[in-house]
Design a protein around this motif. Structure first.
Motif, PDB file in Angstrom:
ATOM      1  N   TRP A  49       0.848  -1.200   0.000  1.00  0.00           N
ATOM      2  CA  TRP A  49       0.000   0.000   0.000  1.00  0.00           C
ATOM      3  C   TRP A  49       0.881   1.246   0.000  1.00  0.00           C
ATOM      4  CZ3 TRP A  49      -4.731   1.393  -1.165  1.00  0.00           C
ATOM      5  CH2 TRP A  49      -5.226   2.609  -0.727  1.00  0.00           C
ATOM      6  N   HIS A  50       1.919   1.261   0.813  1.00  0.00           N
ATOM      7  CA  HIS A  50       2.841   2.407   0.846  1.00  0.00           C
ATOM      8  C   HIS A  50       3.403   2.663  -0.552  1.00  0.00           C
ATOM      9  CE1 HIS A  50       3.889   1.990   5.414  1.00  0.00           C
ATOM     10  NE2 HIS A  50       2.587   1.912   5.175  1.00  0.00           N
ATOM     11  N   GLU A  51       3.848   1.614  -1.206  1.00  0.00           N
ATOM     12  CA  GLU A  51       4.398   1.740  -2.559  1.00  0.00           C
ATOM     13  C   GLU A  51       3.336   2.314  -3.507  1.00  0.00           C
ATOM     14  OE1 GLU A  51       7.165   1.339  -5.735  1.00  0.00           O
ATOM     15  OE2 GLU A  51       7.465   1.261  -3.567  1.00  0.00           O
ATOM     16  N   TYR A  52       2.129   1.804  -3.401  1.00  0.00           N
ATOM     17  CA  TYR A  52       1.030   2.267  -4.250  1.00  0.00           C
ATOM     18  C   TYR A  52       0.754   3.757  -4.021  1.00  0.00           C
ATOM     19  CZ  TYR A  52      -3.644   2.454  -6.325  1.00  0.00           C
ATOM     20  OH  TYR A  52      -4.728   2.783  -7.081  1.00  0.00           O
ATOM     21  N   ILE A  53       0.676   4.159  -2.767  1.00  0.00           N
ATOM     22  CA  ILE A  53       0.370   5.552  -2.440  1.00  0.00           C
ATOM     23  C   ILE A  53       1.505   6.484  -2.848  1.00  0.00           C
ATOM     24  CG2 ILE A  53      -0.005   7.172  -0.514  1.00  0.00           C
ATOM     25  CD1 ILE A  53      -2.460   5.437  -1.298  1.00  0.00           C
ATOM     26  N   PHE A  54       2.734   6.113  -2.554  1.00  0.00           N
ATOM     27  CA  PHE A  54       3.853   7.030  -2.765  1.00  0.00           C
ATOM     28  C   PHE A  54       4.380   7.035  -4.194  1.00  0.00           C
ATOM     29  CE2 PHE A  54       4.145   6.323   1.936  1.00  0.00           C
ATOM     30  CZ  PHE A  54       3.561   7.531   2.250  1.00  0.00           C
ATOM     31  N   THR A  55       3.848   6.169  -5.055  1.00  0.00           N
ATOM     32  CA  THR A  55       4.236   6.197  -6.465  1.00  0.00           C
ATOM     33  C   THR A  55       3.072   6.566  -7.377  1.00  0.00           C
ATOM     34  OG1 THR A  55       3.827   3.822  -6.725  1.00  0.00           O
ATOM     35  CG2 THR A  55       6.088   4.513  -6.151  1.00  0.00           C
ATOM     36  N   GLY A  56       1.987   6.965  -6.831  1.00  0.00           N
ATOM     37  CA  GLY A  56       0.835   7.353  -7.633  1.00  0.00           C
ATOM     38  C   GLY A  56      -0.291   7.831  -6.760  1.00  0.00           C
ATOM     39  N   GLY A  57      -0.711   6.976  -5.857  1.00  0.00           N
ATOM     40  CA  GLY A  57      -1.768   7.344  -4.931  1.00  0.00           C
ATOM     41  C   GLY A  57      -3.145   7.200  -5.521  1.00  0.00           C
ATOM     42  N   THR A  58      -4.122   7.542  -4.714  1.00  0.00           N
ATOM     43  CA  THR A  58      -5.512   7.403  -5.112  1.00  0.00           C
ATOM     44  C   THR A  58      -6.145   8.734  -5.499  1.00  0.00           C
ATOM     45  OG1 THR A  58      -6.399   7.742  -2.879  1.00  0.00           O
ATOM     46  CG2 THR A  58      -5.762   5.479  -3.480  1.00  0.00           C
ATOM     47  N   GLY A  59      -5.501   9.841  -5.113  1.00  0.00           N
ATOM     48  CA  GLY A  59      -6.113  11.149  -5.347  1.00  0.00           C
ATOM     49  C   GLY A  59      -7.349  11.341  -4.494  1.00  0.00           C
ATOM     50  N   THR A  60      -7.312  10.775  -3.270  1.00  0.00           N
ATOM     51  CA  THR A  60      -8.443  10.853  -2.347  1.00  0.00           C
ATOM     52  C   THR A  60      -7.918  10.924  -0.913  1.00  0.00           C
ATOM     53  OG1 THR A  60      -8.696   8.480  -1.862  1.00  0.00           O
ATOM     54  CG2 THR A  60      -9.758   9.306  -3.886  1.00  0.00           C
ATOM     55  N   VAL A  61      -8.842  10.933   0.035  1.00  0.00           N
ATOM     56  CA  VAL A  61      -8.480  10.915   1.453  1.00  0.00           C
ATOM     57  C   VAL A  61      -7.755   9.640   1.854  1.00  0.00           C
ATOM     58  CG1 VAL A  61     -10.270  12.505   2.236  1.00  0.00           C
ATOM     59  CG2 VAL A  61     -10.775  10.065   2.088  1.00  0.00           C
ATOM     60  N   LEU A  62      -7.733   8.642   1.007  1.00  0.00           N
ATOM     61  CA  LEU A  62      -7.002   7.416   1.310  1.00  0.00           C
ATOM     62  C   LEU A  62      -5.495   7.620   1.267  1.00  0.00           C
ATOM     63  CD1 LEU A  62      -9.143   4.845  -0.698  1.00  0.00           C
ATOM     64  CD2 LEU A  62      -9.171   5.265   1.770  1.00  0.00           C
ATOM     65  N   ASP A  63      -5.048   8.707   0.685  1.00  0.00           N
ATOM     66  CA  ASP A  63      -3.610   8.969   0.552  1.00  0.00           C
ATOM     67  C   ASP A  63      -2.953   9.441   1.845  1.00  0.00           C
ATOM     68  OD1 ASP A  63      -3.895   8.278  -2.090  1.00  0.00           O
ATOM     69  OD2 ASP A  63      -3.596  10.295  -2.869  1.00  0.00           O
ATOM     70  N   GLN A  64      -3.738   9.744   2.857  1.00  0.00           N
ATOM     71  CA  GLN A  64      -3.199  10.181   4.143  1.00  0.00           C
ATOM     72  C   GLN A  64      -3.580   9.163   5.218  1.00  0.00           C
ATOM     73  OE1 GLN A  64      -4.898  12.666   2.182  1.00  0.00           O
ATOM     74  NE2 GLN A  64      -2.869  13.121   1.404  1.00  0.00           N
ATOM     75  N   PRO A  65      -2.611   8.755   6.057  1.00  0.00           N
ATOM     76  CA  PRO A  65      -2.918   7.745   7.065  1.00  0.00           C
ATOM     77  C   PRO A  65      -3.695   8.273   8.263  1.00  0.00           C
ATOM     78  CG  PRO A  65      -0.628   8.383   7.243  1.00  0.00           C
ATOM     79  CD  PRO A  65      -1.186   9.074   6.033  1.00  0.00           C
ATOM     80  N   MET A  66      -3.582   9.572   8.533  1.00  0.00           N
ATOM     81  CA  MET A  66      -4.242  10.093   9.731  1.00  0.00           C
ATOM     82  C   MET A  66      -4.459  11.595   9.625  1.00  0.00           C
ATOM     83  SD  MET A  66      -0.950   9.903  12.292  1.00  0.00           S
ATOM     84  CE  MET A  66      -1.735  10.639  13.686  1.00  0.00           C
ATOM     85  N   LEU A  67      -5.352  12.068  10.479  1.00  0.00           N
ATOM     86  CA  LEU A  67      -5.622  13.497  10.604  1.00  0.00           C
ATOM     87  C   LEU A  67      -4.776  14.021  11.761  1.00  0.00           C
ATOM     88  CD1 LEU A  67      -8.041  15.667   9.684  1.00  0.00           C
ATOM     89  CD2 LEU A  67      -8.612  15.305  12.068  1.00  0.00           C
ATOM     90  N   ILE A  68      -4.070  15.111  11.523  1.00  0.00           N
ATOM     91  CA  ILE A  68      -3.267  15.730  12.573  1.00  0.00           C
ATOM     92  C   ILE A  68      -3.966  17.001  13.041  1.00  0.00           C
ATOM     93  CG2 ILE A  68      -1.108  14.714  11.776  1.00  0.00           C
ATOM     94  CD1 ILE A  68      -0.440  17.422  10.432  1.00  0.00           C
TER      95      ILE A  68
END
Length: 140
Positions: A49-68
């Protein structure tokens, strides 16, 4: 390559972290991106999943693991709410509508964050909180 900007809304809840998780769950239910049957937490524990997100991502809120917190530093792949001052810079009454938010993003009155980061703010209808606007930039 450069990051791609994205924006969408999610349901309002008084607790911003709960609203963020709900928006993520809804997004994941719409499209699991080839990772079926997993929760958000399970996805963020998976190196694939990390590889997927950091090499393209979803272009959605799924791209961030948490709210700070709104006042936390802007590093890392996190979703950060705007501070009251940041909201009032483009919505002087502090209660932006969807149309206010959309116009601010498209006029560059409201900036997109750096790559691999997201922002969010409460959106109002007739003075009542009804949605949360999320926007960000993919990591790629």
């Amino acid at each position: 390559m450069g990051g791609n900007g994205w924006m969408h809304t999610g349901p309002y809840q008084r607790d911003p972290a709960a609203a963020f998780r709900r928006a993520q769950e809804e997004q994941l239910a719409e499209d699991d991106h080839g990772f079926p049957g997993r929760t958000i937490g399970e996805l963020w524990e998976d190196p694939d999943w990390h590889e997927y997100i950091f090499t393209g991502g979803t272009g959605t809120v799924l791209d961030q693991p948490m709210l700070i917190e709104a006042t936390d530093p802007d590093d890392g792949p996190y979703m950060r709410p705007l501070t009251d001052e940041e909201v009032k810079a483009w919505a002087p009454d502090g209660r932006p509508t969807y149309d206010d938010w959309d116009a601010a993003l498209h006029s560059e009155q409201l900036d997109f964050p750096e790559r691999a980061q997201g922002r969010c703010t409460v959106l109002y209808t007739d003075g009542q909180p009804t949605r949360i606007g999320y926007w960000g930039v993919t990591a790629d």
